[in-house]
Design an enzyme around this catalytic site. Structure first.
Site, PDB file in Angstrom:
ATOM      1  CG  HIS A  35      -1.901  -1.116   1.245  1.00  0.00           C
ATOM      2  ND1 HIS A  35      -2.652  -1.492   0.156  1.00  0.00           N
ATOM      3  CD2 HIS A  35      -2.226  -1.978   2.252  1.00  0.00           C
ATOM      4  CE1 HIS A  35      -3.410  -2.528   0.485  1.00  0.00           C
ATOM      5  NE2 HIS A  35      -3.163  -2.856   1.738  1.00  0.00           N
TER       6      HIS A  35
ATOM      7  CG  ASP B 215      -2.936  -8.277   0.816  1.00  0.00           C
ATOM      8  OD1 ASP B 215      -2.227  -8.536   1.794  1.00  0.00           O
ATOM      9  OD2 ASP B 215      -3.954  -7.559   0.873  1.00  0.00           O
TER      10      ASP B 215
ATOM     11  CG  HIS C 244      -6.708  -5.119   1.840  1.00  0.00           C
ATOM     12  ND1 HIS C 244      -6.218  -6.052   2.730  1.00  0.00           N
ATOM     13  CD2 HIS C 244      -7.851  -4.625   2.374  1.00  0.00           C
ATOM     14  CE1 HIS C 244      -7.034  -6.121   3.774  1.00  0.00           C
ATOM     15  NE2 HIS C 244      -8.029  -5.272   3.587  1.00  0.00           N
TER      16      HIS C 244
ATOM     17  CG  ASP D 235      -4.938  -9.963   3.448  1.00  0.00           C
ATOM     18  OD1 ASP D 235      -4.600 -10.553   2.405  1.00  0.00           O
ATOM     19  OD2 ASP D 235      -4.715  -8.759   3.651  1.00  0.00           O
TER      20      ASP D 235
END
Length: 342
Positions: A158, A193, A195, A282
């Protein structure tokens, strides 16, 4: 398969952050890395400390001024606000015009996008050695290893070129990919991931030598929001080199694997010579930040399909939080990838 990790990565110890207007325990805890480390040892992986490759590989990806801001930022904040205050930004510049201020509180808002990256006494060392772990992994792959795994913590995908975001300070996967371009003309980075790899998209959007693909729920309704829409395909030299594959929230394991196949096909079409995987656990059904439903056997299948690309591969750890199956998911993926690339 070689594995790299440095204990100094455990030094970043955030206690809480703000989510939906409320203070809550921070999800990105040192225990995450300890669980993964202990699983690796139990499964016979040898863990090696990375060498110190310095700041140059980090500054090749990130704004050098952002990098230089971080080493003493926590100490400066404590000097100004006191030891009991939380080192997060409370002021922001809005649209990115203006100039970096000199005041620490203004600087926090300039270089940090949200409350999820509070600075603690050990944050700089943790972020620095997380990046060094990724660099060492890329260097190992460039030197001829079929695959290597970087147990990076804090995670990185991120982090944008000039700011922290979403638990991340340095974009370890992009740093690894950039390092691999010194050896390979075409590198692919696939983000699995749950996200959006929004920081990686930001960094790579105009690059033609690194193909980027991310699997994630629609950012219109799921964090990290803002970036990762299907129509964001790159600009300039990077036109057509970004691919965002969107999942429905609650998507099944089969849904995830079907989209992974699309990403793998695109990597083949790009003609990648080396691969970086932003590896998040995740996507697990029982992850504290769960949005889709992948189980240990699904992570093993993801590993098999990615290994079948038969590319030199740097695995870079991203998310995967303190849910009950974290160790099992990591074991399934990493032991399967080890076997498939032996």
């Amino acid at each position: 398969m070689k594995v790299f990790f440095d204990e100094r990565q455990l030094g970043h110890a955030p206690t809480h952050y703000f989510r939906r207007g409320a203070a809550m325990p921070h999800q990105e805890q040192p225990q995450r890395a300890e669980i993964l480390r202990d699983m690796l040892i139990g499964e016979g992986f040898k863990i090696t400390k990375p060498q110190d490759h310095g700041l140059a590989p980090i500054k090749a990806v990130h704004n050098p001024d952002y990098v230089d801001f971080l080493p003493d930022a926590h100490a400066r904040f404590v000097e100004s606000a006191g030891p009991d205050a939380l080192a997060i930004p409370t002021m922001h510049p809005g649209v990115r015009r203006g100039k970096e201020p000199k005041d620490i509180h203004g600087q926090l808002g300039w270089w940090m996008t949200d409350t999820s990256t509070p600075l603690t006494e050990g944050s700089w060392d943790a972020a620095y050695w997380s990046a060094q772990t990724a660099i060492e992994t890329a260097q190992t792959v460039a030197a001829g290893a079929r695959a290597a795994y970087a147990l990076c913590r804090p995670p990185g995908h991120h982090a944008m070129r000039d700011c922290s975001n979403g638990f991340c300070f340095f974009n370890n996967a992009c740093i690894a990919a950039e390092h691999l371009t010194q050896t390979y003309k075409k590198v692919a980075l696939i983000d699995i991931d749950v996200h959006t790899g929004n920081g990686s998209l930001d960094i790579l959007y105009e690059r033609g030598d690194i193909f980027f693909c991310s699997l994630h729920p629609d950012p219109a309704t799921y964090p990290t929001f803002y970036l990762g829409h299907a129509d964001e395909t790159g600009e300039g030299d990077g036109a057509g080199k970004s691919l965002n594959l969107l999942l429905e929230q609650g998507a099944s394991q089969d849904d995830v694997l079907a989209l992974l196949d699309k990403g793998i096909a695109a990597i083949r079409d790009f003609g990648a010579e080396a691969l970086v995987v932003s590896l998040g656990f995740d996507m697990a059904a029982d992850d504290p930040l769960a949005a889709v439903n992948v189980y240990p056997d699904g992570f093993a299948e993801m590993a098999r399909r990615l290994a079948a690309l038969n590319l030199p591969t740097a695995l870079i750890q991203e998310g995967g939080y303190l849910g009950p199956s974290l160790a099992d998911n990591a074991k399934s993926f990493l032991t399967t990838f080890r076997e498939a690339t032996a």
